[in-house]
Design an enzyme around this catalytic site. Structure first.
Site, PDB file in Angstrom:
ATOM      1  N   ARG A   1      -3.440   6.356   1.097  1.00 16.55           N
ATOM      2  CA  ARG A   1      -4.081   7.696   1.604  1.00 16.55           C
ATOM      3  C   ARG A   1      -3.130   8.336   2.899  1.00 16.55           C
ATOM      4  O   ARG A   1      -3.331   9.283   3.375  1.00 16.55           O
ATOM      5  CB  ARG A   1      -5.554   7.231   2.915  1.00 16.55           C
ATOM      6  CG  ARG A   1      -6.303   7.066   1.859  1.00 16.55           C
ATOM      7  CD  ARG A   1      -7.571   6.078   2.403  1.00 16.55           C
ATOM      8  NE  ARG A   1      -7.162   4.865   2.810  1.00 16.55           N
ATOM      9  CZ  ARG A   1      -7.812   3.769   3.145  1.00 16.55           C
ATOM     10  NH1 ARG A   1      -9.064   4.110   3.667  1.00 16.55           N
ATOM     11  NH2 ARG A   1      -7.276   2.638   3.537  1.00 16.55           N
TER      12      ARG A   1
ATOM     13  N   ARG B   1       0.821  -1.191   0.155  1.00 15.63           N
ATOM     14  CA  ARG B   1       0.196   0.012   0.050  1.00 15.63           C
ATOM     15  C   ARG B   1       0.793   1.185   0.057  1.00 15.63           C
ATOM     16  O   ARG B   1       0.738   2.166   0.635  1.00 15.63           O
ATOM     17  CB  ARG B   1      -0.935   0.114   1.119  1.00 15.63           C
ATOM     18  CG  ARG B   1      -2.182  -1.213   1.184  1.00 15.63           C
ATOM     19  CD  ARG B   1      -3.121  -0.649   0.385  1.00 15.63           C
ATOM     20  NE  ARG B   1      -4.166  -1.723   0.206  1.00 15.63           N
ATOM     21  CZ  ARG B   1      -5.086  -1.775   0.997  1.00 15.63           C
ATOM     22  NH1 ARG B   1      -5.649  -1.126   1.952  1.00 15.63           N
ATOM     23  NH2 ARG B   1      -6.028  -2.895   0.618  1.00 15.63           N
TER      24      ARG B   1
ATOM     25  N   TYR C   1     -15.037 -11.834  -0.455  1.00 18.82           N
ATOM     26  CA  TYR C   1     -15.697 -10.681  -0.838  1.00 18.82           C
ATOM     27  C   TYR C   1     -17.002 -10.846  -1.549  1.00 18.82           C
ATOM     28  O   TYR C   1     -18.177 -10.242  -1.423  1.00 18.82           O
ATOM     29  CB  TYR C   1     -14.982  -9.678  -1.339  1.00 18.82           C
ATOM     30  CG  TYR C   1     -13.914  -9.099  -0.563  1.00 18.82           C
ATOM     31  CD1 TYR C   1     -13.984  -8.177   0.526  1.00 18.82           C
ATOM     32  CD2 TYR C   1     -12.435  -9.746  -0.352  1.00 18.82           C
ATOM     33  CE1 TYR C   1     -13.294  -7.692   1.304  1.00 18.82           C
ATOM     34  CE2 TYR C   1     -11.548  -9.171   0.554  1.00 18.82           C
ATOM     35  CZ  TYR C   1     -11.862  -8.186   1.404  1.00 18.82           C
ATOM     36  OH  TYR C   1     -10.947  -7.561   2.201  1.00 18.82           O
TER      37      TYR C   1
ATOM     38  N   ARG D   1      -7.025  11.267  -5.557  1.00 21.08           N
ATOM     39  CA  ARG D   1      -8.193  10.644  -5.599  1.00 21.08           C
ATOM     40  C   ARG D   1      -9.524  11.506  -5.593  1.00 21.08           C
ATOM     41  O   ARG D   1     -10.533  11.198  -6.017  1.00 21.08           O
ATOM     42  CB  ARG D   1      -8.178   9.848  -4.077  1.00 21.08           C
ATOM     43  CG  ARG D   1      -9.433   8.828  -4.104  1.00 21.08           C
ATOM     44  CD  ARG D   1      -9.330   7.946  -2.867  1.00 21.08           C
ATOM     45  NE  ARG D   1     -10.059   8.796  -1.846  1.00 21.08           N
ATOM     46  CZ  ARG D   1     -10.663   8.326  -0.931  1.00 21.08           C
ATOM     47  NH1 ARG D   1     -10.833   7.033  -0.804  1.00 21.08           N
ATOM     48  NH2 ARG D   1     -11.704   9.033   0.089  1.00 21.08           N
TER      49      ARG D   1
ATOM     50  N   ASP E   1      -6.589  -2.804  -7.355  1.00 17.85           N
ATOM     51  CA  ASP E   1      -7.159  -3.583  -6.467  1.00 17.85           C
ATOM     52  C   ASP E   1      -7.710  -4.997  -6.711  1.00 17.85           C
ATOM     53  O   ASP E   1      -7.619  -5.185  -7.704  1.00 17.85           O
ATOM     54  CB  ASP E   1      -8.646  -2.653  -5.953  1.00 17.85           C
ATOM     55  CG  ASP E   1      -8.864  -3.317  -4.540  1.00 17.85           C
ATOM     56  OD1 ASP E   1      -8.403  -2.700  -3.551  1.00 17.85           O
ATOM     57  OD2 ASP E   1      -9.949  -4.265  -4.074  1.00 17.85           O
TER      58      ASP E   1
HETATM   59  O1  CP3 Z   1       0.233  -1.740  -2.510  1.00 19.42           O
HETATM   60  C1  CP3 Z   1      -0.184  -0.736  -3.354  1.00 19.42           C
HETATM   61  O2  CP3 Z   1       0.103   0.378  -3.204  1.00 19.42           O
HETATM   62  C2  CP3 Z   1      -1.113  -1.194  -4.558  1.00 19.42           C
HETATM   63  C3  CP3 Z   1      -2.532  -0.894  -4.464  1.00 19.42           C
HETATM   64  C4  CP3 Z   1      -3.564  -1.869  -3.704  1.00 19.42           C
HETATM   65  C5  CP3 Z   1      -4.837  -1.408  -3.227  1.00 19.42           C
HETATM   66  N1  CP3 Z   1      -5.302  -2.557  -2.763  1.00 19.42           N
HETATM   67  C6  CP3 Z   1      -5.153  -0.096  -3.107  1.00 19.42           C
HETATM   68  C7  CP3 Z   1      -6.230   0.225  -2.175  1.00 19.42           C
HETATM   69  C8  CP3 Z   1      -3.312  -3.197  -3.387  1.00 19.42           C
HETATM   70  C9  CP3 Z   1      -1.929  -4.186  -3.543  1.00 19.42           C
HETATM   71  C10 CP3 Z   1      -4.531  -3.695  -2.827  1.00 19.42           C
HETATM   72  C11 CP3 Z   1      -4.912  -5.405  -2.517  1.00 19.42           C
HETATM   73  C12 CP3 Z   1      -5.982  -5.612  -1.704  1.00 19.42           C
HETATM   74  N2  CP3 Z   1      -7.381  -4.780  -1.682  1.00 19.42           N
HETATM   75  C13 CP3 Z   1      -6.129  -6.604  -0.647  1.00 19.42           C
HETATM   76  C14 CP3 Z   1      -4.914  -7.258  -0.468  1.00 19.42           C
HETATM   77  C15 CP3 Z   1      -3.991  -6.767   0.363  1.00 19.42           C
HETATM   78  C16 CP3 Z   1      -4.330  -6.396   1.779  1.00 19.42           C
HETATM   79  O3  CP3 Z   1      -4.318  -5.429   2.084  1.00 19.42           O
HETATM   80  O4  CP3 Z   1      -4.491  -7.234   2.541  1.00 19.42           O
HETATM   81  C17 CP3 Z   1      -7.368  -6.460  -0.057  1.00 19.42           C
HETATM   82  C18 CP3 Z   1      -8.090  -7.347   0.887  1.00 19.42           C
HETATM   83  C19 CP3 Z   1      -8.185  -5.413  -0.963  1.00 19.42           C
HETATM   84  C20 CP3 Z   1      -9.669  -5.024  -0.815  1.00 19.42           C
HETATM   85  C21 CP3 Z   1      -9.730  -3.733  -0.316  1.00 19.42           C
HETATM   86  N3  CP3 Z   1      -9.390  -2.587  -0.952  1.00 19.42           N
HETATM   87  C22 CP3 Z   1     -10.234  -3.492   0.984  1.00 19.42           C
HETATM   88  C23 CP3 Z   1     -10.501  -4.353   1.986  1.00 19.42           C
HETATM   89  C24 CP3 Z   1     -10.405  -1.923   0.851  1.00 19.42           C
HETATM   90  C25 CP3 Z   1     -10.858  -1.166   1.998  1.00 19.42           C
HETATM   91  C26 CP3 Z   1      -9.896  -1.053   3.196  1.00 19.42           C
HETATM   92  C27 CP3 Z   1      -9.079   0.023   3.266  1.00 19.42           C
HETATM   93  O5  CP3 Z   1      -7.738  -0.054   3.427  1.00 19.42           O
HETATM   94  O6  CP3 Z   1      -9.676   1.282   3.088  1.00 19.42           O
HETATM   95  C28 CP3 Z   1      -9.674  -1.614  -0.177  1.00 19.42           C
HETATM   96  C29 CP3 Z   1      -9.575  -0.335  -0.816  1.00 19.42           C
HETATM   97  C30 CP3 Z   1      -8.120   0.396  -1.107  1.00 19.42           C
HETATM   98  N4  CP3 Z   1      -7.381  -0.374  -2.149  1.00 19.42           N
HETATM   99  C31 CP3 Z   1      -7.562   1.412  -0.838  1.00 19.42           C
HETATM  100  C32 CP3 Z   1      -6.287   1.285  -1.585  1.00 19.42           C
HETATM  101  C33 CP3 Z   1      -5.357   2.377  -1.674  1.00 19.42           C
HETATM  102  C34 CP3 Z   1      -8.149   2.640   0.066  1.00 19.42           C
HETATM  103  C35 CP3 Z   1      -9.123   3.035  -0.876  1.00 19.42           C
HETATM  104  C36 CP3 Z   1      -9.402   4.591  -0.557  1.00 19.42           C
HETATM  105  O7  CP3 Z   1      -8.456   5.542  -1.326  1.00 19.42           O
HETATM  106  O8  CP3 Z   1     -10.053   5.100  -0.005  1.00 19.42           O
END
Ligand code: CP3
Length: 357
Positions: free
Chosen positions: A32, A28, A155, A41, A78
């Protein structure tokens, strides 16, 4: 023609080849905790719009690289792009995480689903990969990724994030054939999707199995590990004359790392709950390890961050095959200067663990 890769330390470390220092990136890393991410964003309108606009996805992918001397970039996207492409209806509610509007819970619902074409429904991801490769200009390698079939299925079945995984585990015990049908479909979709990312320029790929450890070890083998095995077996091995290393990450794997290391992958992600020295014993020298600083260390002051980095480096010990990372994603409330302190410490402290190649 793309310029040649200037820093391939990450790719070499993944293949347990000698390196001058331990490469580092953060799960990540585009997110944010960076004000510039929040600004892009806002410009995009929503997280999904950001993912679906290749120019903006490229912009946020490169943001952490402009700030920090990271050794790899990761595609901004994602793991839920696949269910979105399958038409399950994906929304991200602010502060609530993902919501799947049409969850899949019966055999009839599974049978209606098809494998999305990565060049059609997921075209925006593939275009983002090509664009990022162009904009990176060979500075560092680009990681492509997908979720594990099990994790993505949680999911699809639960309809969003879950605490107890009651619906999908109920399905697993009651109608395992329905769950296997869904996992088979997600596996086919993931193989095609990752191979399309590789063809577009992803130089390593990572599979995120965030929820594998909610299963009993026996069910983990049957419902998560075996599908990750099919994925690695279906992936393109080399592109543009170079091996494309594969990283598998099951959060909470613990001693299951030993079984994961039987798979045809190059590296295993390790979360912060496992000691790296212990992980190395379980895995042997067969695979590289990626991890595993507790993301909460980054709430501490830089001196403390440095000593915790030293501890992680020492726990892996000497020799190649270590990629430094957090044990899970960076939290949104971490000050960016603290991430900088971690990366600096890795680059300063790690050369002593490597013999100059
Ligand atoms: O690592 C990186 O910088 C690449 C981007 C990336 C995102 N999601 C961007 C994201 C990667 C590799 C993921 C993978 C992802 N997404 C996983 C597996 C990795 C992990 O964290 O366990 C999972 C389970 C998801 C599903 C997901 N996406 C959830 C549960 C959420 C909400 C939780 C949260 O952190 O807000 C997301 C949203 C998400 N994916 C965000 C980002 C930057 C936040 C969204 C925002 O900007 O509000």
């Amino acid at each position: 023609m793309l310029p040649p890769l200037q820093n391939d330390i990450f790719l070499r470390a993944l293949q347990c080849q000698p390196v001058p220092y331990t490469p580092v990136w953060m799960m990540r890393q585009a997110g944010r905790y960076l004000p510039e991410y929040r600004a892009t964003r806002a410009k995009a309108g929503s997280f999904l719009q950001l993912c679906q606009t290749p120019e903006l996805a490229c912009e946020v992918t490169l943001q952490p690289l402009a700030r920090f001397p990271l050794d790899a970039a990761i595609l901004f996207s994602d793991i839920l792009t696949i269910p979105h492409a399958m038409g399950l209806g994906l929304q991200f509610e602010t502060g609530e995480g993902p919501v799947i509007q049409r969850p899949v819970r019966t055999a009839a619902e599974v049978s209606k689903l098809g494998v999305p074409d990565p060049h059609h429904e997921l075209r925006y991801v593939i275009d983002a990969v090509s664009l990022i490769r162009r904009e990176l200009q060979g500075r560092v390698p680009l990681i492509g990724f997908a979720g594990s079939p099990w994790t993505v299925a949680t999911y699809c079945v639960e309809g969003g994030s879950s605490r107890d995984f009651a619906k999908i585990k109920g399905m697993m015990y009651d109608t395992p054939s329905t769950l296997h049908a869904l996992l088979t479909l997600l596996t086919q979709a993931t193989i095609q999707y990752l191979n399309a990312q590789i063809a577009a320029g992803a130089q390593a790929v990572m599979v995120f199995d965030t929820w594998g450890s909610v299963l009993t070890p026996m069910h983990y083998r049957e419902f998560s590990l075996s599908y990750m095995q099919q994925i690695v077996e279906g992936l393109t091995r080399a592109a543009a004359g170079r091996t494309v290393p594969r990283i598998l990450f099951t959060k909470g794997a613990g001693s299951l790392l030993s079984e994961m290391s039987d798979l045809d992958c190059d590296a295993l992600g390790v979360d912060w709950m496992t000691d790296l020295a212990q992980a190395r014993q379980w895995v042997g020298d067969r695979k590289a390890l990626q991890g595993n600083l507790d993301p909460c260390v980054l709430y501490a002051k830089p001196e403390r961050i440095k000593s915790e980095v030293a501890r992680v480096l020492a726990s892996y010990g000497h020799g190649p095959g270590h990629v430094f990372n957090l044990g899970h994603g960076i939290h949104p409330t971490i000050p960016p200067e603290h991430a900088a302190a971690m990366i600096k410490a890795v680059h300063e402290l790690s050369p002593q663990y490597h013999v100059s190649p």
